[in-house]
Design a protein around this motif. Structure first.
Motif, PDB file in Angstrom:
ATOM      1  N   TYR A   8     -15.635  -1.480  -2.102  1.00  0.00           N
ATOM      2  CA  TYR A   8     -14.885  -2.144  -3.593  1.00  0.00           C
ATOM      3  C   TYR A   8     -15.316  -0.641  -4.357  1.00  0.00           C
ATOM      4  O   TYR A   8     -16.682  -0.671  -4.552  1.00  0.00           O
ATOM      5  N   GLU A   9     -14.053  -0.412  -4.838  1.00  0.00           N
ATOM      6  CA  GLU A   9     -14.094   0.558  -5.610  1.00  0.00           C
ATOM      7  C   GLU A   9     -13.120   0.413  -7.065  1.00  0.00           C
ATOM      8  O   GLU A   9     -12.523  -0.809  -6.618  1.00  0.00           O
ATOM      9  N   ASN A  10     -13.468   0.883  -7.994  1.00  0.00           N
ATOM     10  CA  ASN A  10     -12.915   1.348  -8.933  1.00  0.00           C
ATOM     11  C   ASN A  10     -12.773   3.199  -9.194  1.00  0.00           C
ATOM     12  O   ASN A  10     -13.664   3.560  -9.429  1.00  0.00           O
ATOM     13  N   TRP A  13     -15.770   5.001 -10.599  1.00  0.00           N
ATOM     14  CA  TRP A  13     -17.116   4.217 -11.622  1.00  0.00           C
ATOM     15  C   TRP A  13     -17.973   4.810  -9.899  1.00  0.00           C
ATOM     16  O   TRP A  13     -18.211   5.611  -9.686  1.00  0.00           O
ATOM     17  N   PRO A  33      -9.487  -2.157  -4.093  1.00  0.00           N
ATOM     18  CA  PRO A  33      -9.664  -1.818  -5.315  1.00  0.00           C
ATOM     19  C   PRO A  33     -10.360  -3.488  -6.498  1.00  0.00           C
ATOM     20  O   PRO A  33     -10.178  -4.419  -5.498  1.00  0.00           O
ATOM     21  N   THR A  37      -8.676  -3.045 -12.130  1.00  0.00           N
ATOM     22  CA  THR A  37      -8.626  -3.092 -13.695  1.00  0.00           C
ATOM     23  C   THR A  37      -9.936  -1.866 -13.915  1.00  0.00           C
ATOM     24  O   THR A  37     -10.851  -1.854 -13.172  1.00  0.00           O
ATOM     25  N   ARG A  38      -9.463  -1.316 -15.245  1.00  0.00           N
ATOM     26  CA  ARG A  38     -11.046  -0.747 -15.882  1.00  0.00           C
ATOM     27  C   ARG A  38     -11.576  -1.643 -16.920  1.00  0.00           C
ATOM     28  O   ARG A  38     -13.083  -1.015 -17.255  1.00  0.00           O
ATOM     29  N   VAL A  43     -13.608  -6.390 -14.065  1.00  0.00           N
ATOM     30  CA  VAL A  43     -13.962  -5.969 -12.707  1.00  0.00           C
ATOM     31  C   VAL A  43     -14.950  -7.023 -12.047  1.00  0.00           C
ATOM     32  O   VAL A  43     -14.996  -7.532 -11.057  1.00  0.00           O
ATOM     33  N   VAL A  56     -19.277  -2.951  -8.953  1.00  0.00           N
ATOM     34  CA  VAL A  56     -19.051  -1.701  -8.479  1.00  0.00           C
ATOM     35  C   VAL A  56     -20.319  -0.704  -8.254  1.00  0.00           C
ATOM     36  O   VAL A  56     -20.442  -0.156  -9.322  1.00  0.00           O
ATOM     37  N   ASN A 222     -10.492  10.192  -7.804  1.00  0.00           N
ATOM     38  CA  ASN A 222     -11.527   9.691  -8.723  1.00  0.00           C
ATOM     39  C   ASN A 222     -11.184  10.337 -10.642  1.00  0.00           C
ATOM     40  O   ASN A 222     -11.191   9.261 -11.046  1.00  0.00           O
TER      41      ASN A 222
END
Length: 224
Positions: A8-10, A13, A33, A37-38, A43, A56, A222
């Motif tokens: 699970y990522e952003n 981040w 994702p 959202t950021r 999140v 995250v 990224n």
């Protein structure tokens, strides 16, 4: 290990640290994702079912178990990969220094982002900006501690000789997961210009890690 893990990522981040390690090990991974959202609060809501802290990254292992905390993932992935590429083994001369600074990163530096990124979670609005500024100054102080360690005589630590960086890694000749952390975290506040000016040893180690063939595509995805 050939079974796929789920991360699970952003982009940009802390998940980038784990994604880069998976790339070094050439482990199959499916990126999910975190809420798309950021916004940190959005999140947190999206991640709540996977990670009780709503943070995250989170890693789902092939057997279905969930891991959080990047240091724990770092150590466990090395075990799964049966590799000492990123984590010096028990007999390695760099082992003690590696463990010390890995924990320092996640216990002293990393939490400052939880406190400082959305300061109104911890202090009322009138004092939020001042609180955030103090957190960033504390973070800079912690980075300077690591910079001093990189120049000290512990183990095989890196050195400067004139303008030439000897290493090129944080542990000297030994590439490790600490360099992967630096590759990612030197992109965060206080930002690359600050690291280049104030902690050039850390910046050099992170830049060298970011340029490795396995890591460079992760950094591009990224951070652009």
């Amino acid at each position: 290990m050939t079974a796929e893990v789920v991360l699970y990522e952003n982009p940009g981040w802390g998940s980038a640290i784990v994604e880069a390690q998976l790339a070094v090990y050439a482990m199959p991974v499916r990126l999910v994702p975190a809420g798309g959202t950021r916004d940190p609060q959005a999140v947190a809501r999206a991640m709540a079912e996977v990670n009780p802290l709503g943070q995250v990254p989170a890693l789902v292992l092939p057997g279905g178990g969930v891991m959080t905390e990047t240091a724990a993932m770092t150590l466990h992935l090395a075990d799964l990969a049966r590799s000492d590429v990123l984590v010096p083994g028990p007999e390695a001369a760099e082992r003690a220094a590696f463990l010390r600074w890995l924990v320092f990163l996640v216990a002293a530096v990393y939490p400052s982002f939880a406190y400082g990124d959305v300061p109104t979670r911890f202090v009322p609005e009138p004092g939020a900006a001042a609180f955030q500024a103090r957190v960033i100054e504390h973070r800079k102080a912690m980075w300077r501690v690591m910079e001093a360690a990189a120049a000290s005589s512990f183990g095989s630590g890196p050195r400067f000789l004139g303008a030439r960086f000897l290493g090129p890694w944080f542990l000297g000749a030994r590439f490790s997961a600490i360099d992967v952390y630096l590759a990612v975290m030197t992109r965060w506040r206080p930002g690359p210009a600050w690291f280049q000016a104030e902690t050039p040893r850390l910046w050099a180690a992170g830049a060298a890690a970011a340029g490795r063939a396995e890591v460079a595509p992760v950094m591009a995805r990224n951070f652009g």
